[in-house]
Write a protein that holds these residues in place. Sequence first.
Motif, PDB file in Angstrom:
ATOM      1  N   LYS A  77      -9.668  47.002  52.806  1.00  0.00           N
ATOM      2  CA  LYS A  77      -8.621  47.981  52.490  1.00  0.00           C
ATOM      3  C   LYS A  77      -9.220  49.340  52.118  1.00  0.00           C
ATOM      4  CE  LYS A  77      -5.351  44.578  50.555  1.00  0.00           C
ATOM      5  NZ  LYS A  77      -4.611  44.200  49.319  1.00  0.00           N
ATOM      6  N   ALA A  78     -10.320  49.313  51.348  1.00  0.00           N
ATOM      7  CA  ALA A  78     -10.929  50.561  50.884  1.00  0.00           C
ATOM      8  C   ALA A  78     -11.373  51.440  52.056  1.00  0.00           C
ATOM      9  CB  ALA A  78     -12.110  50.255  49.965  1.00  0.00           C
ATOM     10  N   TYR A  79     -11.805  50.797  53.138  1.00  0.00           N
ATOM     11  CA  TYR A  79     -12.240  51.576  54.310  1.00  0.00           C
ATOM     12  C   TYR A  79     -11.074  52.386  54.878  1.00  0.00           C
ATOM     13  CZ  TYR A  79     -13.628  52.673  59.084  1.00  0.00           C
ATOM     14  OH  TYR A  79     -13.875  53.333  60.264  1.00  0.00           O
ATOM     15  N   PHE A  80      -9.914  51.780  54.975  1.00  0.00           N
ATOM     16  CA  PHE A  80      -8.750  52.488  55.530  1.00  0.00           C
ATOM     17  C   PHE A  80      -8.238  53.541  54.551  1.00  0.00           C
ATOM     18  CE2 PHE A  80      -8.769  48.327  57.692  1.00  0.00           C
ATOM     19  CZ  PHE A  80      -8.973  48.790  58.976  1.00  0.00           C
ATOM     20  N   LEU A 115     -10.288  55.345  52.784  1.00  0.00           N
ATOM     21  CA  LEU A 115     -11.204  56.465  53.046  1.00  0.00           C
ATOM     22  C   LEU A 115     -10.839  57.212  54.325  1.00  0.00           C
ATOM     23  CD1 LEU A 115     -14.653  54.860  52.075  1.00  0.00           C
ATOM     24  CD2 LEU A 115     -13.406  56.651  50.841  1.00  0.00           C
ATOM     25  N   LEU A 116     -10.268  56.502  55.275  1.00  0.00           N
ATOM     26  CA  LEU A 116      -9.824  57.151  56.514  1.00  0.00           C
ATOM     27  C   LEU A 116      -8.557  57.979  56.307  1.00  0.00           C
ATOM     28  CD1 LEU A 116     -10.279  54.498  59.371  1.00  0.00           C
ATOM     29  CD2 LEU A 116     -11.517  56.653  59.088  1.00  0.00           C
ATOM     30  N   GLY A 117      -7.948  57.832  55.141  1.00  0.00           N
ATOM     31  CA  GLY A 117      -6.742  58.599  54.849  1.00  0.00           C
ATOM     32  C   GLY A 117      -5.451  57.912  55.227  1.00  0.00           C
ATOM     33  N   ILE A 118      -5.521  56.588  55.494  1.00  0.00           N
ATOM     34  CA  ILE A 118      -4.304  55.840  55.829  1.00  0.00           C
ATOM     35  C   ILE A 118      -3.527  55.577  54.535  1.00  0.00           C
ATOM     36  CG2 ILE A 118      -3.363  53.730  56.828  1.00  0.00           C
ATOM     37  CD1 ILE A 118      -4.796  55.354  58.892  1.00  0.00           C
ATOM     38  N   PRO A 119      -2.323  56.127  54.389  1.00  0.00           N
ATOM     39  CA  PRO A 119      -1.579  55.913  53.133  1.00  0.00           C
ATOM     40  C   PRO A 119      -1.065  54.487  53.014  1.00  0.00           C
ATOM     41  CG  PRO A 119      -0.243  57.154  54.704  1.00  0.00           C
ATOM     42  CD  PRO A 119      -1.597  56.996  55.332  1.00  0.00           C
ATOM     43  N   ARG A 120      -1.003  53.996  51.785  1.00  0.00           N
ATOM     44  CA  ARG A 120      -0.426  52.665  51.536  1.00  0.00           C
ATOM     45  C   ARG A 120       1.096  52.746  51.688  1.00  0.00           C
ATOM     46  NH1 ARG A 120      -3.834  49.156  48.444  1.00  0.00           N
ATOM     47  NH2 ARG A 120      -5.990  49.729  48.941  1.00  0.00           N
TER      48      ARG A 120
END
Length: 463
Positions: free
Chosen positions: A447-450, A452-457
């Motif tokens: 989850k942390a990788y996404f 960092l990519l800027g994918i909002p929860r």
Amino acid sequence: MAGLKDDKRQNNQLKLAFEEEGRSEAPRASEEGTESSVAERRTESLAEEQLMEEACERENCKRALARVRANKGSPGIDGMTVEELPGYLKEHWPAIREQLLRGAYRPQPVKRVEIPKPDGGVRKLGIPTVLDRFIQQAVMQVMQGRWDRTFSDHSYGFRPGRSAHQAVEKAQRYIAEGYRWVVDLDLEKFFDRVNHDRLMARIAGRVSDKRLLKLIRAFLTAGVMEGGLVSPVDEGTPQGGPLSPLLSNIVLDELDRELEERGLRFVRYADDCNIYVRSRRAGDRVMGSIARYITKRLKLKVNEEKSAVGQPRERKFLGFSFTGEKEPRRRIAPKAIARFKKRIRELTRRTRGVSIEKMAEDVARYLRGWTSYFGKCQTPSVLRELEKWLRRRLRSAMWKQWKRGRVRYAELRKRGVNETLAAKTAGSAHGPWRLANSPGLTIALPKAYFDLLGIPRLIASKA
């Protein structure tokens, strides 16, 4: 710095375009007869409203131009862009204003554009020129200030300070109060079927400025250009212009008043109207009588395929549905979830040929808009499942991009996967979708990788 200069230049153009009328001069070709027409207007204004003067007033025009620029949009049939409009008004506004005040302005035909509907078919839009959009916006602001406060409290669409979320919450309260059957009304091609004479009669009942009435009629009958040919229009309010939503509310305000007189509990957002009753029998009775009213009185047509009497959990309203509990909760309608997944698949397909960073940027932009609306649902488990599905989709897309086993092994090792698991995952015969849920890929792409990519929860994590 360049952007700051552009903003200053645009602001200067705004000021120059709408200087105090006493400082403006119309082009020489328009000067003949100007004094007499002004005197005539002053005489007439004693006996009628000066709504056209209000529409052309400097501050109102500045607000209208700012709104048109903020909305952006494509050019109309003349090809003029939103960016070109301030400069055009700077040069031509005195003459345009004179035409408006004389009741002589003629709008251009709208450009026909078809966009696909989420559930199939197409929606026909009529795109006015940017100049006509500006004039419509100026007129709409004046009319809305007078009309909006008189509209029904049950109407939520295209009104200042009101929203689709408020409409859905109102429906939810009706259900909680025990009105657990809904009459879901869908008006067939509403914007294409509005009767011009009925609409103008309603406006004329409260507007005495003949110039404004003539201008609104001209917008309604300006025609449609499609395939290089202009077709006349004798009914409907083309979707695509700033004036159309207000006109639709004026038409349907008559329906609101009828429903209020009958003591019904209802919510309307534009042409989407839900009426809440206590039983199926009551729903069938209301559906029949209101459908007749809409057909005979409003000269509109109810879409029998899409309209129905049912329980709220079986129907959708503005993208939401409701649980069947005693205290109903808002949930995302199944069709809205299907559209979400379809769009994510489009943004993450391998054939796009973009980097994972670009893919993440596009996905993030879509998610921000989606969550600002559907984040209001009250079933977080659905959002959690969609989050898991989204991460799996992105892992699958990255696995496809890595292509060969040697590259896949190196990427897994680089991302902290142990040698044995990396070799087993890279050498697996399973497809990308199945492997996207495997231990190797969930370790490599957590989850942390996404984040960092800027994918909002989709759902806010607990602090």
